[in-house]
Structure formats: C-alpha cells, structure tokens
Motif scaffolding. Sequence first.
Motif, short mmCIF file in Angstrom:
data_model
loop_
_atom_site.label_atom_id
_atom_site.label_comp_id
_atom_site.label_asym_id
_atom_site.label_seq_id
_atom_site.Cartn_x
_atom_site.Cartn_y
_atom_site.Cartn_z
N ALA A 238 0.83 -1.21 0.00
CA ALA A 238 0.00 0.00 0.00
C ALA A 238 0.86 1.26 0.00
CB ALA A 238 -0.93 -0.01 1.21
N ALA A 239 1.94 1.24 0.80
CA ALA A 239 2.83 2.40 0.85
C ALA A 239 3.51 2.64 -0.49
CB ALA A 239 3.87 2.20 1.95
N MET A 241 2.44 1.71 -3.50
CA MET A 241 1.48 2.17 -4.51
C MET A 241 1.06 3.61 -4.26
SD MET A 241 1.33 -0.33 -6.58
CE MET A 241 3.03 -0.71 -6.10
N ASN A 242 0.92 4.00 -3.00
CA ASN A 242 0.60 5.39 -2.68
C ASN A 242 1.73 6.32 -3.13
OD1 ASN A 242 -1.89 4.79 -1.56
ND2 ASN A 242 -1.10 4.63 0.52
N ASP A 243 2.97 5.87 -2.93
CA ASP A 243 4.12 6.67 -3.35
C ASP A 243 4.15 6.80 -4.87
OD1 ASP A 243 6.84 7.92 -2.76
OD2 ASP A 243 7.40 6.30 -4.11
N ALA A 245 1.61 6.68 -6.96
CA ALA A 245 0.56 7.60 -7.38
C ALA A 245 0.93 9.04 -7.06
CB ALA A 245 -0.76 7.23 -6.70
N ALA A 246 1.52 9.26 -5.89
CA ALA A 246 1.91 10.61 -5.50
C ALA A 246 2.98 11.18 -6.45
CB ALA A 246 2.43 10.61 -4.06
N ARG A 249 1.24 12.23 -9.63
CA ARG A 249 0.51 13.49 -9.44
C ARG A 249 1.47 14.67 -9.39
NH1 ARG A 249 -2.67 10.15 -5.93
NH2 ARG A 249 -1.40 10.82 -4.15
#
Length: 255
Positions: A238-239, A241-243, A245-246, A249
């Motif tokens: 999760a960490a 994938m969040n990174d 995506a960030a 962006r």
Amino acid sequence: MTQIEKARDFRALHRPGDPLVLYNVWDAGGAEAIARAGAPAIATASWSVAAAQGFEDGQAIPFALLLGIVSRMAAAVDLPVSVDFEGGYAEDTDKLQDNLRQLVRAGAIGINFEDRVIGGSGLYPLADQEARITALRHAADREGVPLFINARTDLFLEARPDGKPAALIEEAKTRAAAYAAAGADGLFVPGLTDADLIGALCRDIETPVNVMMTGDLTIGAATQAGVSRISFGPASYAAAMNDLAARYRALNLAG
C-alpha cells in the motif's frame, strides 16, 4: 547458500526479544531492493502478490502464477524466501502436499499457513487443521528441506469489532500447542495488537510468535513483548502504490 542452508539460517533468525523483521514484498524486483537494503530474509504477503497481478486476495491468483513469482524471487536473491501459502490452495491433503512440494521446488524455505476457511466461513476445526499441518510437514520432510511452517491463526481477525481479544488468548494457546505438535514451527497472530496480551502469549507457548504491524503496535513494543518475528503484511505494498501515485501526481501534467 543451498536451499537447506537458507532454511536453517531462516530458522535461526527467530529470536525472542531480537525479532526477525520482514518487510513483505510481492515480486523479484522488490526482493532485490530489500536484499540490497540489508534484509536477512525475504517474505511475501498474499494480498500484495495477488494485487500486483490484478487479483483479489484469498487464493484468487492462479497457483501456477504464484509458483512462477516465487521461483523468480528465489532466483533473484541469495536469501531465504518465505511464502504466504494462505490455505494451501487445496482442501484435500494429497493436493495440499503436492502444492507444497511444488512450492519448495520453486525455492521456498518457509510458509505462512492459515486456519481460516478460504471461500467459507470461520476457522477450521482444530483436528482438521492439525491434520493439514501434519500433511505439510510430511511433504516438506520428503523433500529434504527443513521448511519453517508458520501456523497462522485468524482468531483475532475473525473476532467481532466489539470483541475482547483477551478472551481469545486461551484458545490461541490451545491452537499453538496443537499446531506445534502437528509440525508447525511458529505461530502467527495477525490482528493481535495489544502488547500485554502478546507478551502473555510469548511467555506461555513454546514456538516463536509472529505479529503483524497494524493498529498502534510498534516494533519496539512487539520486541519488548518477546516476539520472534515481525511482519508488515500488505502495508508495504500500500505504501509503495501510494508513493507511485503521489509521484505521478507531482508531475503536474494537467497544469
């Protein structure tokens, strides 16, 4: 190292109060990255492996695909590789043993094996899960690899949100003793986050205890409680994938 040497080294890394910390990965690239960072061993998380291939957790990923992933991971690093085997991808003990043999031949030296009935409800009755663990132990022994069987109990995950984990500790101890007698080498208790209860479990059972970093539990508190192994489950995926995506962006392509 040979596979047998890796298995022996992995077992020796389980030390109460000086735990093995496993930052779970899902592919060969992740295994290499963690190895370069200094990890002593590699471990998968079933949720992460499945999600990385577009599948749901709960044995939805084809077993043949899982074997390929494990094989690539084991070939990519000269470290012990432990695999989240979920419920063994089988009900029948003959098929369970066959799956285990294939996993060992792919390079695994350890497994997590859970007592939740995947695709059903609740946990396996104690006698049934004992028989399943015994079947796995016999299969591993026939392969000549001292496989580390980390028996996972989902007691604390199955509890109602308003349930009291303290009421489940005695059953956890009973399952730990039965699983050890059947051939398990450790007890994994995801969902148990109370350090005092973890400490009581560590004191009262003979096998190493593995906890997962969830809730308010910290590595320091788990270490003080006497655990021998700490893992992160899907949190690392999760960490990452969040990174990812960030970072996308942050490119500000829309601007």
